[in-house]
Write a protein that holds these residues in place. Sequence first.
Motif, PDB file in Angstrom:
ATOM      1  N   ILE A 146      24.541 -64.169 -31.378  1.00 57.60           N
ATOM      2  CA  ILE A 146      23.549 -63.532 -31.034  1.00 57.60           C
ATOM      3  C   ILE A 146      21.788 -63.916 -30.810  1.00 57.60           C
ATOM      4  N   MET A 171      22.310 -66.402 -27.327  1.00 55.32           N
ATOM      5  CA  MET A 171      22.374 -66.004 -26.391  1.00 55.32           C
ATOM      6  C   MET A 171      21.557 -66.740 -25.702  1.00 55.32           C
ATOM      7  N   LEU A 172      20.507 -66.535 -26.184  1.00 51.36           N
ATOM      8  CA  LEU A 172      18.575 -66.146 -25.900  1.00 51.36           C
ATOM      9  C   LEU A 172      17.776 -67.874 -25.359  1.00 51.36           C
ATOM     10  N   MET A 192      26.677 -67.047 -16.843  1.00 49.61           N
ATOM     11  CA  MET A 192      26.638 -64.896 -17.255  1.00 49.61           C
ATOM     12  C   MET A 192      28.120 -65.265 -17.935  1.00 49.61           C
ATOM     13  N   ALA A 193      29.295 -65.541 -17.886  1.00 45.37           N
ATOM     14  CA  ALA A 193      30.160 -65.486 -18.319  1.00 45.37           C
ATOM     15  C   ALA A 193      30.589 -65.972 -19.350  1.00 45.37           C
ATOM     16  N   ILE A 200      27.894 -66.645 -21.745  1.00 40.02           N
ATOM     17  CA  ILE A 200      26.763 -65.665 -22.650  1.00 40.02           C
ATOM     18  C   ILE A 200      27.757 -64.374 -23.599  1.00 40.02           C
ATOM     19  N   GLN A 201      28.260 -63.821 -22.271  1.00 39.55           N
ATOM     20  CA  GLN A 201      28.957 -62.721 -22.599  1.00 39.55           C
ATOM     21  C   GLN A 201      30.206 -63.276 -23.887  1.00 39.55           C
ATOM     22  N   ALA A 255      28.512 -63.239 -26.708  1.00 42.65           N
ATOM     23  CA  ALA A 255      28.490 -61.933 -27.593  1.00 42.65           C
ATOM     24  C   ALA A 255      29.589 -61.127 -28.496  1.00 42.65           C
ATOM     25  N   GLY A 256      30.696 -61.482 -27.304  1.00 44.46           N
ATOM     26  CA  GLY A 256      31.952 -61.033 -27.993  1.00 44.46           C
ATOM     27  C   GLY A 256      32.396 -61.707 -29.371  1.00 44.46           C
ATOM     28  N   GLY A 309      30.141 -62.323 -31.168  1.00 47.45           N
ATOM     29  CA  GLY A 309      29.442 -62.127 -32.472  1.00 47.45           C
ATOM     30  C   GLY A 309      29.796 -60.725 -33.044  1.00 47.45           C
ATOM     31  N   LEU A 310      30.790 -60.265 -31.989  1.00 48.96           N
ATOM     32  CA  LEU A 310      31.453 -58.600 -32.002  1.00 48.96           C
ATOM     33  C   LEU A 310      32.940 -58.904 -32.845  1.00 48.96           C
ATOM     34  N   TYR A 351      31.341 -59.691 -36.218  1.00 50.67           N
ATOM     35  CA  TYR A 351      31.166 -58.678 -36.661  1.00 50.67           C
ATOM     36  C   TYR A 351      32.336 -57.285 -37.478  1.00 50.67           C
ATOM     37  N   ARG A 371      27.933 -53.442 -39.497  1.00 56.13           N
ATOM     38  CA  ARG A 371      27.214 -54.322 -38.166  1.00 56.13           C
ATOM     39  C   ARG A 371      25.629 -53.580 -38.511  1.00 56.13           C
ATOM     40  N   ARG A 426      14.806 -59.946 -30.693  1.00 56.24           N
ATOM     41  CA  ARG A 426      15.648 -59.553 -31.285  1.00 56.24           C
ATOM     42  C   ARG A 426      14.789 -58.437 -31.764  1.00 56.24           C
TER      43      ARG A 426
END
Lengths: 333, 275
Positions: A62, A65-66, A85-86, A88-89, A92-93, A95-96, A99, A109, A301
Motif C-alpha cells: 500500500i 503505491m505512493l 497505472m496497471a 499500481i493497481q 493495491a490488489g 495489499g487486498l 490483508y 483490516r 496515508r
Amino acid sequence: MYAQMVDTGLAKVEDLDALPPAERAFPARIDADVKIEPQDDMPEAYRRTLVRQIQQHAHSEIVGMLPEGNWVTRAPSLKRKAILMAKIQDEAGHGLYLYSAAETLGVSRDAMTGDLLAGKVKYSSIFNYPTLTWADIGAIGWLVDGAAIMNQIPLCRCSYGPYARAMIRICKEESFHQRQGFDIMMAMCAGTPAQKAMAQDALDRWWWPSVMMFGPSDAQSVHSAQSARWKIKLLSNDELRQRFVDQTVPQAEYLGLRIPDADLAWNPERGHYDFGAIDWDEFYAVIKGHGPCNRERIEVRRKAWDDGAWVREAALAHAAKRAARTDDAAEAA
Amino acid sequence: MSAVAAIEVPSRAATHAGDASLDEALLALALRQADSPLVLAQRLCEWIGKAPILEEDIAQANVGLDLVGQARLWYAYAGEIEVRMGRVARGEDDFAFRRDASAFRNVLLVEQPNGDFAHTIVRQFLFDAAQHLALDALARSRDARVAAIAAKAAKEVDYHVERSADWVVRLGDGTAESHERMQRALDALWPYTGELFDADATDLALAEAGFGVDPRTLAAQWRETVDAVLADATLARPADGYVQRGGRDGRHSEHLGHLLCELQFLQRAYPDARW
C-alpha cells in the motif's frame, strides 16, 4: 524484504523434544509439509508472527503505491502511463489479498491500518526513498520488485495456506512488473545522454537500499531460525541477497550501467559475486523513521484515511438503510 | 484491468473516401472523443494511493485505465484520418503530449479538479451517463472505425456508469454529511453539464451523414437516467441556469493548463527522447 526483521516473540527456538506431547502435532504437520489452514489448531506464537509478517507485507504494497503514484501523472507516454497505472493497481490488489490472508488469522483490516498509521507496524524500508526522475520508476520495477520476488517465490511454498496461495498470484504479477521496470531502463539506456544519465543516477541511488531490503544477516537470529522451523521463512537474508546480486549484476552490464560498489567482483571459487560492506547505520536510521520520506509517506496515508472517513461511514449507513428496507419489505410481505 | 486490446480494423468504409470536409469533421469527432477520457483519466491518476478505501483505489485505477485505452484508440484513428488527408502523421503521444490547451477538445466537466470524493464521483457520474449514450449511438456509426471503437468503449462505460451511479446513491442516501457534500458537488458541477449536449456544425454534418450523433438527441434520456439516480440518492437536481461551455472548441478553464503541465512535462522537457 517487504517484511523485515519479523519478531516471533520467542526468546529461543522451540525444541521439539522438550515440547509436551500435546504440542508436538503442529511441528510434525509442518515437517510433513501439510499446509496449515485458518480453522486448524496452531500455536499462538505462530499465529502472531504470521500476522506481523503478512501485515508488514500488505502495508508495504500500500505504501509502495505512493513513490510510483508520484510519477503516474507525469509518465512520458500513454503506453507507459497505462502500464504504470496497471502496476499500481496490481499493488493495491496485492495489499487486498494479503490483508485478507491476515484476516483469516483473526485480525481486521481496519485494525491493521490503525497499527500502520499509529506507527506500530512497519512497512519495507525501501519505500522511504524518493522517486526523483522517471528512471526511478524503472529502477523500482527492476531492482525493488526484483528483490521482492527473490523472497516471495520461496514463500509460495510456505506453511500457511492462505499466505502461500496469495503469494502465488502475487509472484505472477511481480515478475511482470520486474520485466516492465527493466524495459523502462532499456529504453532509457538506449536513449539520449540525458536519459542514460538519469538511468545511472537511479541505479546509484536505488542499488544499496535494494541490497539492504533483505535485512541484516540473520544467521544468528532466533526469530529467523524459528520462522524457518515454521516454514514461513524459507531462505536466509544473506542467501536471498546473494541470489539478488548474482542475478542483477549481469543485467546492469547488459544495460551498460555501473553498479556503485567498488568491491563488486566475480569470485570463481564461490561461484558468486563478492560485494562491498553494507551501511547498516543507514538501514537502521530508515527503519527508525529517519529516511528521506518516512514522515511524508505516513502523512499521505493518514490524510487519505482521515479524508475518506465520511465516505466509509456513509457507505455503512447506506448499507444499513438498505438492509432495514429489505427487512421491512419482507415483514410487509 | 483492461489493456488496450487491438481492435480489428475493418477495410475502410469507402462511403466518404475523398470527402475532405467529412474527414475534417471525423477528425474533430475523434479528438473530442479522445481528449475527454484522457483528461478525466489524468484526474483519476491524481487519486492513486489516496482513495477512501482500498477497493476504490483499484476501481478508480481500473476506470482510469479504460479511459486511457479509449483515448489511445481515438488518437490512433485521428492519426489515420490526418494521413489520409495528406497531413504529417501524428501518433497518440503527439496528440496527448505535444498540443497546448487550446488544441484540446475535452468538455470542461472532466478538467474540473478532483475536490473531495463527492466531487470526483459526481463528475464521473454526470460524464459516464452522457458518454454511455453517446458511445451507444456512435457504435451505430456508418464509419466502421468509429463504430468499432465506440462499441468497445461502450462496454467499458456501461460498467463505469453502473459504478458511479451506485456511489451517487450510496453517498447521497448515506449520512447527513455525505448527503450535504454530494449536493454541494452536484450544485457546483451542474453548470458544466449543458455542454455535453451542445451541437455545432461539425456534429450536425456528421449526424446528417450517419457518421456521428446529434448530442441534443441524447439530452432527454440522460436527464431521465440522472433524475432516477438522484431520486434514489435523495439529491435535488439543481435548477438549470447559465451553462459553462467552450471546451469542445478549445476554450478551457484555468485548470487544464496546469493539468497539461504535469501530463506533458517529460515530453516537453526532453523533446528528443524516446521512452
